[in-house]
Design a protein around this motif. Structure first.
Motif, short mmCIF file in Angstrom:
data_model
loop_
_atom_site.label_atom_id
_atom_site.label_comp_id
_atom_site.label_asym_id
_atom_site.label_seq_id
_atom_site.Cartn_x
_atom_site.Cartn_y
_atom_site.Cartn_z
N GLY A 51 48.53 38.54 44.31
CA GLY A 51 47.29 38.50 43.56
C GLY A 51 46.88 39.92 43.21
N GLY A 52 45.62 40.04 42.81
CA GLY A 52 45.17 41.37 42.40
C GLY A 52 44.89 42.27 43.58
N HIS A 55 41.48 43.27 47.39
CA HIS A 55 41.12 42.20 48.35
C HIS A 55 41.72 42.45 49.73
N PHE A 77 41.85 43.44 40.69
CA PHE A 77 41.27 42.15 40.29
C PHE A 77 42.07 41.50 39.17
N SER A 79 45.94 39.50 38.20
CA SER A 79 47.19 38.96 38.70
C SER A 79 48.34 39.93 38.48
N TYR A 105 43.56 31.27 40.13
CA TYR A 105 42.89 32.01 39.06
C TYR A 105 43.78 31.95 37.82
N GLY A 107 44.90 33.98 35.59
CA GLY A 107 46.00 34.93 35.44
C GLY A 107 47.11 34.67 36.44
N ASP A 108 46.72 34.37 37.69
CA ASP A 108 47.73 34.08 38.71
C ASP A 108 48.54 32.84 38.31
N HIS A 217 35.64 38.48 43.34
CA HIS A 217 35.86 39.46 42.28
C HIS A 217 34.55 39.97 41.73
N GLY A 444 47.15 39.81 34.82
CA GLY A 444 45.91 39.13 34.43
C GLY A 444 46.11 38.09 33.35
N THR A 445 45.03 37.35 33.08
CA THR A 445 45.11 36.29 32.08
C THR A 445 45.45 36.85 30.71
N ARG A 544 37.72 32.36 34.67
CA ARG A 544 36.84 32.79 35.74
C ARG A 544 35.36 32.57 35.43
#
Ligand SMILES: Nc1ncnc2c1ncn2[C@@H]1O[C@H](COP(=O)(O)OP(=O)(O)O)[C@@H](O)[C@H]1O
Ligand SMILES: O=C(COP(=O)(O)O)[C@@H](O)CO
Length: 581
Positions: A51-52, A55, A77, A79, A105, A107-108, A217, A444-445, A544
């Motif tokens: 993931g991003g 975190h 934040f 992917s 999410y 993007g993920d 996020h 990301g997306t 999101r």
């Protein structure tokens, strides 16, 4: 406030490098993230999480015996890209297949899905699983839309313990789904988080108040209440989770649960312990037996002040998987033989070198390639000019990283396009190289979707003919179809699709009516600008922003706005050229 960074654009890469330097006992670096320093035991399914950044310990801190075999690490934040995920999976694969696991999410889901498709095509049996534990992000009858927050940990661990026990890929994936179905989380926040280099947090909570239903996020909460005492916070969290029991748990009494009280970044451990004191009392009063609780920072969000409570309702299968030994930088349970230390001078895994043979275009296509490269240069310039505005718009109901992601992607695409054009590639290859660079660098997306757009355009232009205006319009139409297929959004969902569809339709109509490309593109870019402005009146149905729909009213969608800016900038290039068609 996030204070210690160099260039914010390098934060994720530099943080990962420092993490690896401090944890060689457990991990080694590979292209796209990290894998276990001791490797994947033969015959074990490789559980690859990701993931991003932002975190920690999710996700690289959870790599080690008894837990993940590898972690793909994206930008802040955002992917990781499909290319990064593929690199980590191939490095972790021990011959028994790969299970890719991540938070739910947009993007993920896009990038991990694309990586799985590619790995399966390459003969690496790969399955995917998205964690959906956050009860505040979607109603109980729409759990598949829920976000993944601290429930990532028990779900990852159940799957990884099954893999450690030698279970086959199908069984490991089934266990992941079973653990997820019995895992619920709920959170509250007292302040937003601040991205490296940002002057303001992504959202603020008024003094004396708290946000109820936090994301990880900096997404705003879905409600607000008076700042509670520690006991009141415990009561709110426990009551929220006991209100939604999973299938198979008709009442809490007599059940056993894994419990995680998670700090989001700036709530101190002693504060967490004061809250947990009451959580433990309440669960005991409810007749729940707590099994090996975890209290600490497990899935954070930079300096966000917040806490979340996670319950995984254990059964005969899940309990031994939760209590099984683990030895990772961030979670150690039971007794695990320490992984073999890797000497600091050990050769790092050489990045996988892709064959860089560049197909040459015809003279006509090479001319078009120069225009395509100039267009991508103009795209990078307009994104750089508007990056801060795009982040501000995205922060209203999203995570505020749209400008960062678009700038990384557009800059990488510009560089890749220029390099390919200078080396004699045709227009199609220039656009394909730009597509891969954008998706890989941005993640990301939007990284996945802009990669999709540029790949579709490259397919349409090819490396042979000088394209006619109608061929360019057909390529844009194909890109519009592909984005809707891959992302699943429709017009009206408040996404970039609300601009891409009218842009493509207007371009097709104008070229069909005989307009030259520059004139048709100008007309279509006008329609795109109007459509982007109109998204301010829409409620987000995807991505999101969806859980914060009301907050989004009055603000255009970030991806719609950036697409309108981009097509307007490209027109500037076309009107400078002498397109005859
Ligand atoms: N399913 C989807 N289809 C098309 N566009 C989407 C979809 N989901 C999100 N988007 C677009 O992506 C934009 C956000 O991009 P980005 O900041 O990269 O997202 P994230 O932070 O979620 O990775 C949104 O403003 C929206 O335009
Ligand atoms: O949010 C994350 C990735 O999802 P995007 O949709 O790319 O933002 C990440 O921080 C958690 O995986």
């Amino acid at each position: 406030m996030t204070r210690l960074f160099n260039d914010p654009a390098d934060f994720a890469d530099e943080a990962l490098a420092g993490f690896v330097a401090a944890h060689r006992r457990w991990v080694r670096p590979v292209t796209g993230g990290v894998v276990r320093s001791a490797g994947t035991p033969a015959g074990q399914v490789a559980v690859v999480i990701g993931g991003g950044s932002g975190h920690y310990p999710a996700f690289s801190g959870l790599v080690g015996a008894g837990l993940a075999h590898g972690a793909a690490v994206g930008n802040v934040f955002a992917s990781p890209s499909a290319q990064q995920i593929r690199g980590v999976a191939r490095a972790a694969h021990g011959g028994a297949g790969v299970l890719l696991m991540y938070g739910n999410y947009a993007g993920d889901v896009l990038h991990f899905g694309q990586a799985a498709d590619r790995l399966n095509a390459e003969g690496v049996p790969t399955a995917t699983f998205a964690v959906t534990d956050d009860i505040s992000s979607a109603p109980a009858d729409q759990t598949a839309k829920r976000r993944g927050i601290a429930g990532d940990l028990p779900v990852f661990k159940a799957a990884a313990a099954a893999a450690e026990a030698g279970q086959p890929l199908e069984e490991v994936a089934r266990i992941a789904a079973h653990a997820n179905a019995r895992t619920r989380s709920f959170g509250i926040a007292f302040s937003g988080c601040t991205l490296p280099g940002a002057q303001e947090p992504l959202f603020t909570v008024p003094a004396g108040r708290m946000a109820v239903g936090l994301g990880i996020h900096g997404e705003p909460g879905i409600g607000e209440a008076v700042l509670p005492t520690a006991d009141e916070a415990a009561e709110l969290l426990v009551a929220g989770l006991l209100k939604e029991l999973p299938d198979g748990v008709t009442a809490p009494t007599g059940h056993r649960a894994a419990v995680i009280l998670n700090g989001l970044g700036s709530v101190k451990y002693e504060e967490l312990f004061v809250v947990y004191r009451r959580v433990a009392e309440l669960l005991q009063e409810a007749g729940v037996t707590v099994v090996e609780p975890e209290v600490g920072e497990l899935v954070t969000s930079f300096d966000m002040a917040g806490v979340s409570l996670t319950l995984t309702w254990l059964d005969a299968q899940l309990e031994p998987l939760w209590t099984a030994p683990a030895d990772t930088p961030a979670l150690r349970k039971g007794a695990v033989a320490p992984a073999a230390a890797v000497p600091a001078t050990a050769p790092q895994s050489a990045p996988e070198t892709e064959d860089d043979a560049l197909p040459q275009g015809t003279a006509a296509s090479r001319e078009t390639a120069v225009t395509a490269a100039a267009a991508l240069r103009a795209v990078a310039a307009t994104v750089a000019e508007h990056a801060e505005e795009l982040g501000r718009i995205d922060a209203v109901a999203g995570d505020g990283d749209h400008g960062i992601g678009m700038l990384r992607g557009a800059t990488a695409a510009d560089t890749a396009a220029r390099d390919a054009a200078e080396r004699g590639a045709g227009a199609g290859t220039v656009l394909h190289r730009a597509a891969d660079a954008w998706a890989d660098r941005a993640g990301g997306t939007s990284g996945a979707l802009w990669g999709t757009i540029l790949h579709a355009l490259g397919d349409a232009l090819g490396d042979e003919e000088r394209p006619t205006a109608a061929a360019v319009a057909a390529g844009v139409g194909r890109a519009s179809e592909e984005v809707r297929r891959v992302g699943g959004a429709r017009v009206g969902d408040k996404t970039m699709v609300d601009v891409l569809v009218p842009f493509a339709d207007t371009l097709a109509a104008a070229t069909g009516a005989g307009d030259r490309l520059a004139a048709a593109w100008d007309r279509a870019a006008g329609a795109a600008g109007e459509a982007a402005a109109a998204t301010a009146d829409l409620l987000p149905q995807m991505g999101r922003a969806r859980p914060h729909a009301e907050k989004s009213l009055g603000t255009p969608d970030a991806g719609a706005h950036s697409l309108a800016l981009i097509v307007r900038a490209v027109h500037g290039v076309l009107s400078d050229t002498t397109e005859e068609h």
